[in-house]
Design a protein around this motif. Sequence first.
Motif, PDB file in Angstrom:
ATOM      1  N   ARG A  55      37.162 -25.270  -0.026  1.00  0.00           N
ATOM      2  CA  ARG A  55      37.972 -25.738  -1.876  1.00  0.00           C
ATOM      3  C   ARG A  55      36.389 -24.905  -2.580  1.00  0.00           C
ATOM      4  O   ARG A  55      35.311 -24.961  -2.419  1.00  0.00           O
ATOM      5  CB  ARG A  55      37.933 -27.135  -1.520  1.00  0.00           C
ATOM      6  N   PRO A  56      37.064 -24.581  -3.765  1.00  0.00           N
ATOM      7  CA  PRO A  56      36.452 -23.848  -5.041  1.00  0.00           C
ATOM      8  C   PRO A  56      35.006 -24.600  -5.628  1.00  0.00           C
ATOM      9  O   PRO A  56      35.598 -26.618  -5.071  1.00  0.00           O
ATOM     10  CB  PRO A  56      36.987 -23.327  -5.896  1.00  0.00           C
ATOM     11  N   ARG A  57      34.615 -23.957  -5.787  1.00  0.00           N
ATOM     12  CA  ARG A  57      33.244 -25.073  -6.532  1.00  0.00           C
ATOM     13  C   ARG A  57      33.838 -26.013  -8.356  1.00  0.00           C
ATOM     14  O   ARG A  57      34.605 -25.236  -8.648  1.00  0.00           O
ATOM     15  CB  ARG A  57      32.049 -24.033  -7.638  1.00  0.00           C
ATOM     16  N   ASP A  58      33.292 -26.883  -8.160  1.00  0.00           N
ATOM     17  CA  ASP A  58      33.477 -27.147  -9.665  1.00  0.00           C
ATOM     18  C   ASP A  58      32.197 -27.088 -10.450  1.00  0.00           C
ATOM     19  O   ASP A  58      30.848 -27.108 -10.015  1.00  0.00           O
ATOM     20  CB  ASP A  58      34.288 -28.409  -9.395  1.00  0.00           C
ATOM     21  N   ALA A  59      32.436 -28.796 -11.717  1.00  0.00           N
ATOM     22  CA  ALA A  59      31.824 -28.375 -12.695  1.00  0.00           C
ATOM     23  C   ALA A  59      30.113 -29.171 -11.743  1.00  0.00           C
ATOM     24  O   ALA A  59      28.916 -28.452 -12.219  1.00  0.00           O
ATOM     25  CB  ALA A  59      31.849 -29.335 -13.664  1.00  0.00           C
ATOM     26  N   MET A  60      30.406 -30.064 -10.940  1.00  0.00           N
ATOM     27  CA  MET A  60      29.215 -30.370 -10.898  1.00  0.00           C
ATOM     28  C   MET A  60      28.108 -29.652  -9.921  1.00  0.00           C
ATOM     29  O   MET A  60      27.263 -29.688  -9.278  1.00  0.00           O
ATOM     30  CB  MET A  60      28.895 -31.524  -9.466  1.00  0.00           C
ATOM     31  N   THR A  61      28.988 -28.399  -8.950  1.00  0.00           N
ATOM     32  CA  THR A  61      28.191 -28.079  -7.663  1.00  0.00           C
ATOM     33  C   THR A  61      27.765 -26.333  -8.303  1.00  0.00           C
ATOM     34  O   THR A  61      27.441 -25.990  -7.127  1.00  0.00           O
ATOM     35  CB  THR A  61      29.323 -27.705  -7.127  1.00  0.00           C
ATOM     36  N   GLU A  62      28.810 -25.497  -9.178  1.00  0.00           N
ATOM     37  CA  GLU A  62      28.863 -24.368  -9.795  1.00  0.00           C
ATOM     38  C   GLU A  62      27.539 -23.376  -9.556  1.00  0.00           C
ATOM     39  O   GLU A  62      26.783 -22.585  -9.198  1.00  0.00           O
ATOM     40  CB  GLU A  62      29.469 -23.863 -10.276  1.00  0.00           C
ATOM     41  N   LEU A 109      24.534 -24.534  -8.144  1.00  0.00           N
ATOM     42  CA  LEU A 109      23.675 -24.722  -6.318  1.00  0.00           C
ATOM     43  C   LEU A 109      24.022 -23.337  -5.352  1.00  0.00           C
ATOM     44  O   LEU A 109      25.422 -23.478  -5.461  1.00  0.00           O
ATOM     45  CB  LEU A 109      24.919 -25.930  -5.551  1.00  0.00           C
ATOM     46  N   ASP A 110      22.759 -23.507  -4.830  1.00  0.00           N
ATOM     47  CA  ASP A 110      22.930 -21.849  -4.339  1.00  0.00           C
ATOM     48  C   ASP A 110      23.013 -23.071  -2.119  1.00  0.00           C
ATOM     49  O   ASP A 110      21.693 -22.780  -2.592  1.00  0.00           O
ATOM     50  CB  ASP A 110      21.600 -21.360  -4.510  1.00  0.00           C
ATOM     51  N   PRO A 121      10.987 -28.419  -5.353  1.00  0.00           N
ATOM     52  CA  PRO A 121      11.808 -27.621  -6.627  1.00  0.00           C
ATOM     53  C   PRO A 121      13.574 -27.293  -5.676  1.00  0.00           C
ATOM     54  O   PRO A 121      14.131 -27.224  -6.795  1.00  0.00           O
ATOM     55  CB  PRO A 121      11.336 -25.790  -6.565  1.00  0.00           C
ATOM     56  N   GLY A 122      13.173 -26.881  -4.755  1.00  0.00           N
ATOM     57  CA  GLY A 122      14.435 -26.408  -3.705  1.00  0.00           C
ATOM     58  C   GLY A 122      15.810 -27.913  -3.943  1.00  0.00           C
ATOM     59  O   GLY A 122      16.584 -27.413  -3.312  1.00  0.00           O
ATOM     60  N   VAL A 123      15.147 -29.184  -4.331  1.00  0.00           N
ATOM     61  CA  VAL A 123      15.661 -30.602  -4.106  1.00  0.00           C
ATOM     62  C   VAL A 123      16.327 -30.578  -5.697  1.00  0.00           C
ATOM     63  O   VAL A 123      17.133 -31.539  -5.845  1.00  0.00           O
ATOM     64  CB  VAL A 123      15.207 -31.783  -3.646  1.00  0.00           C
ATOM     65  N   VAL A 124      15.165 -29.658  -6.703  1.00  0.00           N
ATOM     66  CA  VAL A 124      15.745 -30.525  -7.873  1.00  0.00           C
ATOM     67  C   VAL A 124      17.149 -30.287  -8.848  1.00  0.00           C
ATOM     68  O   VAL A 124      17.799 -31.188  -8.969  1.00  0.00           O
ATOM     69  CB  VAL A 124      14.355 -29.904  -9.031  1.00  0.00           C
ATOM     70  N   PRO A 125      17.882 -29.187  -8.551  1.00  0.00           N
ATOM     71  CA  PRO A 125      18.801 -28.640  -9.011  1.00  0.00           C
ATOM     72  C   PRO A 125      19.819 -30.047  -7.699  1.00  0.00           C
ATOM     73  O   PRO A 125      21.026 -30.202  -8.936  1.00  0.00           O
ATOM     74  CB  PRO A 125      19.467 -27.405  -8.316  1.00  0.00           C
ATOM     75  N   LEU A 126      20.309 -29.966  -6.336  1.00  0.00           N
ATOM     76  CA  LEU A 126      20.652 -31.621  -6.227  1.00  0.00           C
ATOM     77  C   LEU A 126      20.851 -32.714  -7.378  1.00  0.00           C
ATOM     78  O   LEU A 126      21.839 -32.949  -7.275  1.00  0.00           O
ATOM     79  CB  LEU A 126      20.327 -31.441  -5.067  1.00  0.00           C
TER      80      LEU A 126
END
Length: 376
Positions: free
Chosen positions: A355-362, A364-365, A68-73
Amino acid sequence: MTDIATATAGDLQASFDIVVIGAGIAGASLAAECAAHARVLLVEAEDTPGYHTTGRSAAYWEESYGGPGVVPLTAASGGFLESHGLLSPRAGLTIGRAQDRDRIEAFVDRFAPLGVDVRMIGRDEMTAHVPGLRPEWCHGAYEAKGADIDVAGLHQIYLAQARRSGSVLKVRARVAQASREGGDWRLEWPGGTVRAALVVNAAGAWADPVASLFGAAPLGITPLRRTIVQVRTDPLPPLQMPLTFGIDEDFYFKPQSGRLLISPHDEIPDTAHDVAPEELDVAIAIDRFEHAVDWRIAALERRWAGLRSFAPDRLPVYGFDPQVPGLFWFAGQGGFGIQTAPAAARLASQLLLGRPRDAMTEALDAGRYTPGRFGA
Ligand SMILES: Cc1cc2nc3c(=O)[nH]c(=O)nc-3n(C[C@H](O)[C@H](O)[C@H](O)COP(=O)(O)OP(=O)(O)OC[C@H]3O[C@@H](n4cnc5c(N)ncnc54)[C@H](O)[C@@H]3O)c2cc1C
């Protein structure tokens, strides 16, 4: 980038904003993500980027893989891989026997709520996907969205992106010493030296020893050996057969170029080196495969092993060292470093450069992956 074959110590500038140590998928992807914003040097010990773990993977993308901790990546990386034409559909199938029914169900219940496209299937559907499956295998968890990844293509995209943005790649340079000089790091390898404000540790199986060059405490990143055997089978594997895992995590197999790749799913603690397969693990791989299907192995064509490096909690490590200034960890990519590379590199570049987050990373924790989670 400076041409790989001709780069010499004399070609290099004296200083960079960032030096990335290790040009596997981790280092190459992070260098590419940073290159538009900073002067980046990518340093690789071997003749060729990707010689170690990156060049030895099973080249597969599966949403549930790594837990589960890898699923978001993994999920956040899918769009990039797809839009660059790097994925070829291949479902994933986890198989169990009658006594494993509850575990197959638990597998589905664990991942479906996370948005993973997974469902239980029975024997008829399983044998339609995997002909010759032995009779005891009767419960399956089917993930329709799995895919093969063009690993070399992905690696080249990142190396080319870094080069276009002015980064430099230096191969045959094993960083052996580091010292503080003013506010910068001074790095040395046989025949070369460079200064940089920031250093990224993307050294794969070597992550802990490389960190120690900078006086950082090791995080307990352990290289675990995994073996793959390529065989020719009778019958030949159906082209679209799923990558098939045993629920006990003791084998998997998948077709590739008309052949079959088989792994005993081994995780044998090893040291960081140019690892080779052991005969015993090859024999175990074949034995377990023969307990899964009734196919004949006509020829054993290739075998190899690679090191999958895990932090103690098996999550990757992205972030600044809590004690040592200017040292950034990008390590512990375990068995999911290819399928998570796009989102991991984007997130790490944002953490590294502020740098700020973007759509790909917003979504992610980043706190989950910080090196600081291991405490002092
Ligand atoms: C058998 C196997 C199957 C796998 N299957 C999959 C899969 O299906 N899907 C998936 O996503 N992942 C898979 N993986 C995992 C994936 O391959 C890794 O997570 C990923 O390749 C790690 O990349 P890396 O860049 O961290 O490591 P590496 O590719 O090992 O790169 C690290 C680099 O650092 C260099 N280096 C080390 N020390 C120094 C130094 N002092 N100076 C300069 N350079 C240095 C090394 O030479 C090396 O090239 C698999 C791995 C294995 C072994």
